[in-house]
Design a protein around this motif. Structure first.
Motif, mmCIF file in Angstrom:
data_model
loop_
_atom_site.group_PDB
_atom_site.id
_atom_site.type_symbol
_atom_site.label_atom_id
_atom_site.label_comp_id
_atom_site.label_asym_id
_atom_site.label_seq_id
_atom_site.Cartn_x
_atom_site.Cartn_y
_atom_site.Cartn_z
ATOM 1 N N TRP C 209 -32.693 28.251 3.985
ATOM 2 C CA TRP C 209 -32.461 29.606 3.497
ATOM 3 C C TRP C 209 -33.765 30.407 3.535
ATOM 4 O O TRP C 209 -33.788 31.563 3.971
ATOM 5 C CB TRP C 209 -31.912 29.547 2.065
ATOM 6 C CG TRP C 209 -31.661 30.888 1.479
ATOM 7 C CD1 TRP C 209 -30.565 31.669 1.666
ATOM 8 C CD2 TRP C 209 -32.540 31.619 0.624
ATOM 9 N NE1 TRP C 209 -30.707 32.846 0.980
ATOM 10 C CE2 TRP C 209 -31.909 32.843 0.324
ATOM 11 C CE3 TRP C 209 -33.800 31.352 0.080
ATOM 12 C CZ2 TRP C 209 -32.503 33.809 -0.490
ATOM 13 C CZ3 TRP C 209 -34.389 32.303 -0.728
ATOM 14 C CH2 TRP C 209 -33.740 33.517 -1.012
ATOM 15 N N GLU C 210 -34.831 29.753 3.106
ATOM 16 C CA GLU C 210 -36.158 30.385 3.088
ATOM 17 C C GLU C 210 -36.567 30.826 4.500
ATOM 18 O O GLU C 210 -37.131 31.907 4.679
ATOM 19 C CB GLU C 210 -37.154 29.352 2.550
ATOM 20 C CG GLU C 210 -38.437 29.893 1.983
ATOM 21 C CD GLU C 210 -38.190 30.769 0.763
ATOM 22 O OE1 GLU C 210 -38.629 31.929 0.806
ATOM 23 O OE2 GLU C 210 -37.544 30.305 -0.207
ATOM 24 N N ARG C 211 -36.266 29.981 5.493
ATOM 25 C CA ARG C 211 -36.682 30.282 6.867
ATOM 26 C C ARG C 211 -35.766 31.304 7.526
ATOM 27 O O ARG C 211 -36.095 31.876 8.552
ATOM 28 C CB ARG C 211 -36.725 28.982 7.688
ATOM 29 C CG ARG C 211 -37.095 29.150 9.165
ATOM 30 C CD ARG C 211 -38.477 29.768 9.330
ATOM 31 N NE ARG C 211 -38.785 30.065 10.730
ATOM 32 C CZ ARG C 211 -38.598 31.254 11.284
ATOM 33 N NH1 ARG C 211 -38.098 32.241 10.566
ATOM 34 N NH2 ARG C 211 -38.908 31.444 12.544
ATOM 35 N N GLY C 212 -34.569 31.489 6.953
ATOM 36 C CA GLY C 212 -33.657 32.467 7.533
ATOM 37 C C GLY C 212 -32.972 32.001 8.802
ATOM 38 O O GLY C 212 -32.664 32.803 9.681
ATOM 39 N N VAL C 213 -32.671 30.708 8.903
ATOM 40 C CA VAL C 213 -31.965 30.216 10.092
ATOM 41 C C VAL C 213 -30.521 30.703 10.091
ATOM 42 O O VAL C 213 -29.970 31.061 9.047
ATOM 43 C CB VAL C 213 -31.982 28.671 10.176
ATOM 44 C CG1 VAL C 213 -33.393 28.155 10.428
ATOM 45 C CG2 VAL C 213 -31.379 28.048 8.932
ATOM 46 N N LYS C 214 -29.897 30.703 11.252
ATOM 47 C CA LYS C 214 -28.528 31.187 11.397
ATOM 48 C C LYS C 214 -27.538 30.042 11.585
ATOM 49 O O LYS C 214 -26.337 30.274 11.775
ATOM 50 C CB LYS C 214 -28.449 32.151 12.580
ATOM 51 C CG LYS C 214 -29.356 33.378 12.441
ATOM 52 C CD LYS C 214 -29.007 34.249 11.234
ATOM 53 C CE LYS C 214 -29.840 35.529 11.195
ATOM 54 N NZ LYS C 214 -29.583 36.312 9.958
ATOM 55 N N LEU C 215 -28.055 28.821 11.600
ATOM 56 C CA LEU C 215 -27.207 27.627 11.664
ATOM 57 C C LEU C 215 -27.782 26.603 10.691
ATOM 58 O O LEU C 215 -28.999 26.453 10.617
ATOM 59 C CB LEU C 215 -27.245 26.997 13.071
ATOM 60 C CG LEU C 215 -26.900 27.843 14.276
ATOM 61 C CD1 LEU C 215 -27.237 27.090 15.561
ATOM 62 C CD2 LEU C 215 -25.431 28.209 14.266
ATOM 63 N N ILE C 216 -26.940 25.921 9.955
ATOM 64 C CA ILE C 216 -27.409 24.782 9.177
ATOM 65 C C ILE C 216 -26.707 23.543 9.692
ATOM 66 O O ILE C 216 -25.663 23.637 10.342
ATOM 67 C CB ILE C 216 -27.156 24.954 7.667
ATOM 68 C CG1 ILE C 216 -25.678 25.236 7.394
ATOM 69 C CG2 ILE C 216 -28.040 26.061 7.092
ATOM 70 C CD1 ILE C 216 -25.299 25.171 5.941
ATOM 71 N N HIS C 242 -26.552 36.256 6.686
ATOM 72 C CA HIS C 242 -27.333 36.821 5.572
ATOM 73 C C HIS C 242 -26.554 36.819 4.254
ATOM 74 O O HIS C 242 -27.152 36.922 3.196
ATOM 75 C CB HIS C 242 -27.761 38.245 5.921
ATOM 76 C CG HIS C 242 -26.610 39.149 6.251
ATOM 77 N ND1 HIS C 242 -26.144 39.342 7.535
ATOM 78 C CD2 HIS C 242 -25.803 39.897 5.475
ATOM 79 C CE1 HIS C 242 -25.132 40.168 7.521
ATOM 80 N NE2 HIS C 242 -24.894 40.519 6.285
ATOM 81 N N ALA C 245 -26.147 32.641 0.312
ATOM 82 C CA ALA C 245 -27.283 32.195 -0.500
ATOM 83 C C ALA C 245 -27.468 30.694 -0.280
ATOM 84 O O ALA C 245 -26.605 30.037 0.322
ATOM 85 C CB ALA C 245 -27.002 32.494 -1.971
ATOM 86 N N ILE D 232 -35.571 35.437 12.515
ATOM 87 C CA ILE D 232 -34.558 34.921 13.448
ATOM 88 C C ILE D 232 -33.366 35.876 13.509
ATOM 89 O O ILE D 232 -32.825 36.268 12.475
ATOM 90 C CB ILE D 232 -34.104 33.523 13.006
ATOM 91 C CG1 ILE D 232 -35.256 32.527 13.177
ATOM 92 C CG2 ILE D 232 -32.876 33.070 13.788
ATOM 93 C CD1 ILE D 232 -34.990 31.151 12.584
ATOM 94 N N GLN D 235 -29.050 32.135 16.691
ATOM 95 C CA GLN D 235 -29.293 30.787 17.198
ATOM 96 C C GLN D 235 -27.973 30.199 17.655
ATOM 97 O O GLN D 235 -26.916 30.569 17.170
ATOM 98 C CB GLN D 235 -29.852 29.879 16.075
ATOM 99 C CG GLN D 235 -31.091 30.409 15.428
ATOM 100 C CD GLN D 235 -31.702 29.414 14.454
ATOM 101 O OE1 GLN D 235 -31.162 29.207 13.382
ATOM 102 N NE2 GLN D 235 -32.818 28.834 14.810
ATOM 103 N N LYS D 279 -36.772 37.664 7.214
ATOM 104 C CA LYS D 279 -35.379 37.352 7.512
ATOM 105 C C LYS D 279 -34.662 38.582 8.064
ATOM 106 O O LYS D 279 -35.149 39.702 7.926
ATOM 107 C CB LYS D 279 -34.661 36.919 6.235
ATOM 108 C CG LYS D 279 -35.154 35.643 5.627
ATOM 109 C CD LYS D 279 -34.166 35.225 4.554
ATOM 110 C CE LYS D 279 -34.779 34.251 3.585
ATOM 111 N NZ LYS D 279 -33.840 33.970 2.484
#
Lengths: 284, 284, 284, 284
Positions: C209-216, C242, C245, D232, D235, D279
């Motif tokens: 979440w901190e890094r703002g990735v779009k896939l987990i 976005h 949370a 980002i 992705q 972000k």
């Protein structure tokens, strides 16, 4: 979980709807935590959903309804407002396949599904122990060729007794009578084990295997009188190949079925699904 | 790229096939770089594909064919062996939509698709410049209501002249005559812009939009006489929602179409697709 | 379920391995229902897996081992053969998060996971009722800062008592001591709740979440001494945006974790995972 | 394509923002075709994007800006309004790998990407013919160890001359100097060929292969001074297995790279990407 009101609106599109509604909310200090809009340009229809912090408003649901009434009439709105503290009452119906039931009961027990489950109704007795372990009453209503009318009279009685507003067919392998479909219009959620409109009806995985498709899927939809033809809420797929027999497709499909059904039900419970004609707007 | 032979076999299943074939290869020092097997238990049919380093064998294709003949006969094999240095000859056919063409031409030019493209045939003249920039001859063969027979006679002449072994309908929006389907059985590859068997025929994205599906797809398949009903090589999907008009589905679908077609064609070129009945075994 | 033997082989690559093995099988009438090969050209290593119908062979496992020994020695094989009737013994370890446990127990109970679960070990008592409802013994072994040595001695004793050959860390939130990792090398399966090697260690969803990735994602891997660095068996992801949370990522991630772990465990149970160095060959 | 204005707003969250903005629009008869809101509860920041039919308003952009100024100041808005008829000016930068370029140029030429491409800048001359065939000027600016300062002075001059507002690094394999990153903050879009934050820096596919991951990916992000660490935008991933050598990952990764980059760029062009801290909020 925060205490919120959810305001859901559908009306003919024209200039000023958002202004009118957001003004109304702002006038009373309503704090919007989530807002979604959609203009269907083809149908000239407008869809709107707001989540509002309950404690930011100076009144409750009844007063809200009274105060908002004139706006709703002016814009010919089809609308509802719900309270996150008043949980939906969801009756689950199942037969013998337990994957969707195990999944929904887990999500309910862990608090992921914010609803009440007053009871489970099944045409078989197989899942009684599982359901009762979760502390939920289980009703076994067998459905046979020659008792359908009586059976569904009993099902309807149980649903009414449970004061349910939502039915979930969690792999309930019987066809719901038209009258019941009609009575609970857009309140009965089914999971069909194919990527509709492919493979309508019985044994869809066997149909899929027969055709040699490379993807199989599942479809969560509202039940209407016409079999497997109601408004689609969500769909998903999984890749298969020549090594998968029909039986493997059944196994792989289970995972898709349960996740698609759980997603569709969660959206329904949160009033994120708006039906228009035979389609859905899903503010996910 | 390494020089390899590809041996593809389909035959009734029984004990000893792998032993016989691998013994044959080992006897001559054949170095297997990739091997795939599949037993279809329903059809009692066995499928097998080997890639063998050409320089590990003491002979060429002709001698291989002679030496392997007795084994093939003993096991009633339907088989072929191909040489990676003898590139397949692929004729592309297109109409006005260019996305699949741009994609295939790029993959061909960059060496990703190991084939020759002797020419492109189209019922429109729109893509001449693009194709010719890639150094490939372009034939414009208009197809009208009243000239179909003559048009397809010309198409067939061009295909023969090109000594093609594969035709790709890269969004070629005409129906191939049955005789041509028959002549190039399992050699004509089409991309259909739906997740078959949903939405057969014309304007599938508009059908999909009308039905309110939440996923749209594309299907790469061999062309047979029956429209959109041939053996499926590959399929894929992309998620859509209520905000997507039919026109958006057309746009999003393009990306799925081109990648599914490219994948299917690559597998065909590498002799990874084995047809059995109306299904495919794909050793991808 | 059919009675089969599974023969798994890894050895230096050279000409004739397949011929030798398949000849051996054919000589005794062994009916191969599934065969997979892989040549790792970089490592010059060959991997092979066969499923053979038990009743097609004239002998049992012991005699097979004796008869096959000379071939294994000739080709310097690292090999094993297992019997589908001898189910693996899998001990599950968990803490407080129940999603993976509910999922694995369902799959086990429904027969999808062909293994025994002799017991569950947990550092908390929360899941006792769930586990015992499934008829499986539950051992509560608290792990505190100052009792780790004693605790893991007890864990090890329980594992031995259970005669387990596989441990599954189904969201067990403690670090396994090096000696135990070593003793059960390539037999301890963990599910890490990130797309490794991103977000090693604690609270990966919060890092994501901190890094703002779009896939987990989630990663199923064998446990080695180095934290979250062992051979990867499977991975999968889910799309976020976005609006999610960290807490939403936790919720969405659960579904990926459980399906990836279930898949990885099923492959392990079916002897489909071969470890070479710090990588896996998975004949799925 | 319809003529629209796009209004993008970011400001501290409080009651009444939507009411104020929508009232302003309604007062002038502004017809909203698309509206998106987001409240970031952690950052207490509000994000908002409207598309408005240009011909529904009685004035143009300049007058809009004057009239809207007081509202923007009152709510401390960071805001912009753009005109769909004023296309963004996007300079593409590339090296030798052509897959992203071919894809972007196709999408631009077919009208899918609504922008101008005043020129292409490359440190190699390889793609001149391709670019010029599309009617776009091509500037070859070699970058060597000892000429970087001069080279980037020339690059900057070309960008200024092109009056570009967006740079796309379409597999441009050089590091952009900090001063340029700073000057075009949140205007330089890069495609990194890994699923960031995994495998930062050079040869990510080889790093991925070395680690034995089962998924590879690509990341579209804004370029900042810190390498591969900017906000980002999007992705995506593709599944790989033991059969894929690093070189196969390079090939498979190309398709992910090009689609992720195209998607990210399209969203940027349509003013759908709002940066907050490190972000992005993407109203896709």
């Amino acid at each position: 979980m925060e205490h919120t009101y959810t305001l859901v609106i559908s009306c003919p599109d024209r200039v000023g709807i958002v202004a009118k509604v957001s003004n109304f909310l702002a006038m009373y200090g309503g704090w919007i935590t989530e807002a979604s809009h959609h203009s269907d340009l083809d149908a000239n229809q407008f869809f709107m959903r707001h989540e509002i912090r309950a404690d930011s408003l100076p009144f409750g649901l009844e007063e809200f309804r009274t105060a908002f009434g004139p706006i709703a009439r002016e814009f010919e709105m089809n609308w509802r407002i719900t309270d996150s503290n008043t949980r939906k009452r969801v009756v689950l119906m199942c037969s013998k396949d337990s994957h969707c039931m195990v999944d929904l009961l887990y999500r309910w027990q862990s608090g992921e599904l914010n609803c009440d489950i007053p009871c489970v109704i099944s045409n078989h007795d197989d899942m009684r122990s599982l359901v009762e372990w979760h502390g939920i009453p289980y009703h076994h209503v067998p459905v046979m060729k020659d008792n359908k009318e009586a059976a569904y009279a009993e099902v309807e009685r149980l649903i009414e007794e449970a004061q349910a507003d939502t039915l979930v067919l969690a792999r309930y392998m019987q066809i719901i009578p038209p009258a019941l479909c009609d009575k609970y219009r857009h309140q009965i959620i089914n999971i069909h084990h194919s990527f509709l409109p492919s493979f309508v009806g019985a044994k869809p995985y066997h149909q899929a295997w027969e055709r040699g498709v490379k993807l199989i899927g599942a479809t969560c939809h509202y039940v209407t009188e016409e079999l497997d033809a109601g408004p689609i809420i969500d769909q998903d797929i999984v890749r298969v190949n020549h090594r998968h027999a029909a039986q493997d497709m059944v196994r792989l499909g289970r995972d898709v079925e349960k996740s698609v059904l759980a997603r569709g039900l969660a959206w329904h419970i949160q009033d994120r699904v708006l039906v228009h004609g035979n389609k859905t707007v899903v503010f996910s």
